[in-house]
Write a protein that holds these residues in place. Structure first.
Motif, PDB file in Angstrom:
ATOM      1  N   PRO A   1       0.838  -1.221  -0.038  1.00 20.71           N
ATOM      2  CA  PRO A   1      -0.005  -0.041  -0.273  1.00 20.71           C
ATOM      3  C   PRO A   1       0.946   1.168   0.159  1.00 20.71           C
ATOM      4  O   PRO A   1       1.977   1.220   0.591  1.00 20.71           O
ATOM      5  CB  PRO A   1      -0.703  -0.405   1.351  1.00 20.71           C
ATOM      6  CG  PRO A   1       0.061  -0.833   2.292  1.00 20.71           C
ATOM      7  CD  PRO A   1       0.847  -1.982   1.337  1.00 20.71           C
ATOM      8  N   GLY A   2       0.234   2.472  -0.446  1.00 21.38           N
ATOM      9  CA  GLY A   2       0.961   3.650  -0.689  1.00 21.38           C
ATOM     10  C   GLY A   2       1.902   3.817  -1.596  1.00 21.38           C
ATOM     11  O   GLY A   2       2.458   2.825  -2.266  1.00 21.38           O
ATOM     12  N   ALA A   3       2.242   5.051  -1.924  1.00 21.11           N
ATOM     13  CA  ALA A   3       3.047   5.499  -2.563  1.00 21.11           C
ATOM     14  C   ALA A   3       3.820   6.679  -2.601  1.00 21.11           C
ATOM     15  O   ALA A   3       2.933   7.652  -1.904  1.00 21.11           O
ATOM     16  CB  ALA A   3       2.483   5.557  -4.295  1.00 21.11           C
ATOM     17  N   LEU A   4       4.733   7.183  -3.046  1.00 20.15           N
ATOM     18  CA  LEU A   4       5.616   8.402  -3.253  1.00 20.15           C
ATOM     19  C   LEU A   4       5.101   9.211  -4.407  1.00 20.15           C
ATOM     20  O   LEU A   4       5.319   8.761  -5.452  1.00 20.15           O
ATOM     21  CB  LEU A   4       7.077   8.642  -2.979  1.00 20.15           C
ATOM     22  CG  LEU A   4       7.400   7.774  -1.885  1.00 20.15           C
ATOM     23  CD1 LEU A   4       9.162   7.975  -1.835  1.00 20.15           C
ATOM     24  CD2 LEU A   4       7.140   8.838  -0.573  1.00 20.15           C
ATOM     25  N   LEU A   5       4.548  10.236  -4.259  1.00 16.48           N
ATOM     26  CA  LEU A   5       4.091  11.177  -5.533  1.00 16.48           C
ATOM     27  C   LEU A   5       5.233  12.302  -5.726  1.00 16.48           C
ATOM     28  O   LEU A   5       5.378  13.052  -4.619  1.00 16.48           O
ATOM     29  CB  LEU A   5       2.772  11.788  -5.121  1.00 16.48           C
ATOM     30  CG  LEU A   5       1.877  12.453  -6.508  1.00 16.48           C
ATOM     31  CD1 LEU A   5       0.577  12.777  -6.252  1.00 16.48           C
ATOM     32  CD2 LEU A   5       2.580  13.704  -6.791  1.00 16.48           C
ATOM     33  N   ILE A   6       5.890  12.444  -6.729  1.00 18.21           N
ATOM     34  CA  ILE A   6       7.103  13.229  -6.810  1.00 18.21           C
ATOM     35  C   ILE A   6       6.993  13.970  -7.909  1.00 18.21           C
ATOM     36  O   ILE A   6       6.724  13.697  -8.991  1.00 18.21           O
ATOM     37  CB  ILE A   6       8.375  12.123  -7.135  1.00 18.21           C
ATOM     38  CG1 ILE A   6       8.676  11.061  -5.896  1.00 18.21           C
ATOM     39  CG2 ILE A   6       9.608  13.104  -7.172  1.00 18.21           C
ATOM     40  CD1 ILE A   6       9.511  10.015  -6.291  1.00 18.21           C
ATOM     41  N   ARG A   7       7.156  15.352  -7.574  1.00 26.75           N
ATOM     42  CA  ARG A   7       7.248  16.461  -8.630  1.00 26.75           C
ATOM     43  C   ARG A   7       8.525  17.241  -8.598  1.00 26.75           C
ATOM     44  O   ARG A   7       8.577  18.078  -9.647  1.00 26.75           O
ATOM     45  CB  ARG A   7       5.836  17.394  -8.326  1.00 26.75           C
ATOM     46  CG  ARG A   7       4.689  16.793  -8.599  1.00 26.75           C
ATOM     47  CD  ARG A   7       3.444  17.829  -8.455  1.00 26.75           C
ATOM     48  NE  ARG A   7       2.137  17.291  -8.815  1.00 26.75           N
ATOM     49  CZ  ARG A   7       1.342  16.913  -7.676  1.00 26.75           C
ATOM     50  NH1 ARG A   7       1.693  16.849  -6.667  1.00 26.75           N
ATOM     51  NH2 ARG A   7       0.157  16.381  -8.260  1.00 26.75           N
ATOM     52  N   HIS A   8       9.334  17.045  -7.803  1.00 28.29           N
ATOM     53  CA  HIS A   8      10.607  17.754  -7.886  1.00 28.29           C
ATOM     54  C   HIS A   8      11.470  17.228  -9.249  1.00 28.29           C
ATOM     55  O   HIS A   8      11.702  16.154  -9.416  1.00 28.29           O
ATOM     56  CB  HIS A   8      11.710  17.287  -6.690  1.00 28.29           C
ATOM     57  CG  HIS A   8      12.563  17.995  -6.443  1.00 28.29           C
ATOM     58  ND1 HIS A   8      13.931  18.128  -6.969  1.00 28.29           N
ATOM     59  CD2 HIS A   8      12.769  19.207  -5.752  1.00 28.29           C
ATOM     60  CE1 HIS A   8      14.790  18.889  -6.545  1.00 28.29           C
ATOM     61  NE2 HIS A   8      14.139  19.713  -5.914  1.00 28.29           N
ATOM     62  N   PRO A   9      11.919  18.128 -10.173  1.00 28.06           N
ATOM     63  CA  PRO A   9      12.406  18.243 -10.975  1.00 28.06           C
ATOM     64  C   PRO A   9      13.904  17.188 -11.046  1.00 28.06           C
ATOM     65  O   PRO A   9      14.075  16.531 -12.088  1.00 28.06           O
ATOM     66  CB  PRO A   9      12.811  19.617 -11.691  1.00 28.06           C
ATOM     67  CG  PRO A   9      11.727  20.366 -10.874  1.00 28.06           C
ATOM     68  CD  PRO A   9      11.683  19.582  -9.610  1.00 28.06           C
ATOM     69  N   THR A  10      14.740  17.301 -10.411  1.00 28.01           N
ATOM     70  CA  THR A  10      15.761  16.707  -9.978  1.00 28.01           C
ATOM     71  C   THR A  10      15.490  15.243  -9.947  1.00 28.01           C
ATOM     72  O   THR A  10      16.121  14.275 -10.478  1.00 28.01           O
ATOM     73  CB  THR A  10      16.694  17.090  -8.699  1.00 28.01           C
ATOM     74  OG1 THR A  10      17.009  18.373  -9.119  1.00 28.01           O
ATOM     75  CG2 THR A  10      17.879  16.404  -8.786  1.00 28.01           C
TER      76      THR A  10
END
Length: 242
Positions: A141-150
């Motif tokens: 369950p669960g996830a990391l939602l990533i938006r950081h460009p690097t």
């Protein structure tokens, strides 16, 4: 450690260093614990994205109508113009149903490649947002939602590295069962049928049946002009030595 493994380890190390450096700072990383919410966020990305890179260590658990809806969503996104590339682990193809679905999606435009080494679940939409499992366990369950460009760039680099070394899902060797691949791998080491039988603790007659099935699936007809055993090994090497 071969060059490809070393490169992958280096990419992973770079990602870990980036996370360590940015720890405690708002970096565009959101923890989403609820799976339904994860799916909702993914669907929001699907509706607007033009490109998707995906890695799946195992096949979907969807059954019946769920699987039909999932397949329909992918086909609708392709029809809308989304470009998709997907990397799956070779074990997924051991399930005939999952293998058939993957080949259908591949022929529809969701291009698939296959790897033998372990991979983690990853979705990257438009180099803008990525989803990574919170723990590297299938269906966790669960996830990391990533938006950081690097971080997005590093995940894209990881995907492209794996894509480059993966093999096309339509290669004939992908039609082999896990046991047939084991037999062919041992033949590629120069072993006779009797030696293969001893290594796998099966009868020599069983090895002969597996070899015959390999020849049929690789479409290697019996003729006096060619050695089918050699041709099968060459097909195996082309399919795995990337």
């Amino acid at each position: 450690m071969d060059a490809s493994t070393a490169e992958l380890a280096q990419l992973t190390l770079q990602l870990e260093h980036a996370v360590d450096k940015l720890r405690g700072i708002p970096v565009g990383v959101e923890l989403v614990d609820d799976n339904e919410l994860v799916q909702q966020r993914i669907m929001e990305a699907v509706h607007t994205a033009r490109e998707l890179r995906a890695m799946h260590p195992v096949g979907s658990t969807d059954k019946g109508r769920q699987e039909q809806r999932s397949r329909r969503r992918v086909l609708d996104a392709l029809q809308r113009g989304m470009e998709m590339r997907t990397i799956v682990h070779a074990s997924v193809l051991d399930d005939p149903g999952k293998a058939a679905r993957i080949r259908e999606l591949h022929s529809s435009g969701d291009l698939h490649r296959v790897v033998d080494e372990p991979i983690q679940q990853l979705l990257v939409f438009d180099r803008a947002v990525a989803f990574v499992r919170t723990t590297p366990v299938a269906y966790s369950p669960g996830a990391l939602l990533i938006r950081h460009p690097t971080l997005i760039t590093m995940l894209v680099d990881l995907f492209e590295h794996m894509w480059h070394k993966a093999r096309d899902v339509t290669e004939p060797v992908q039609r082999l069962t896990a046991r047939e691949r084991e037999v062919l791998e041992l033949i590629a080491e120069g072993r006779s049928n009797s030696a293969v039988a001893r290594a796998l603790s099966i009868t020599e007659a069983a090895v002969g049946k597996h070899v015959a099935s390999v020849f049929a699936k690789l479409e290697l007809p019996a003729t006096d002009d060619v050695n089918r055993r050699v041709l099968a090994v060459l097909a195996y090497l082309r399919g795995t030595a990337r």
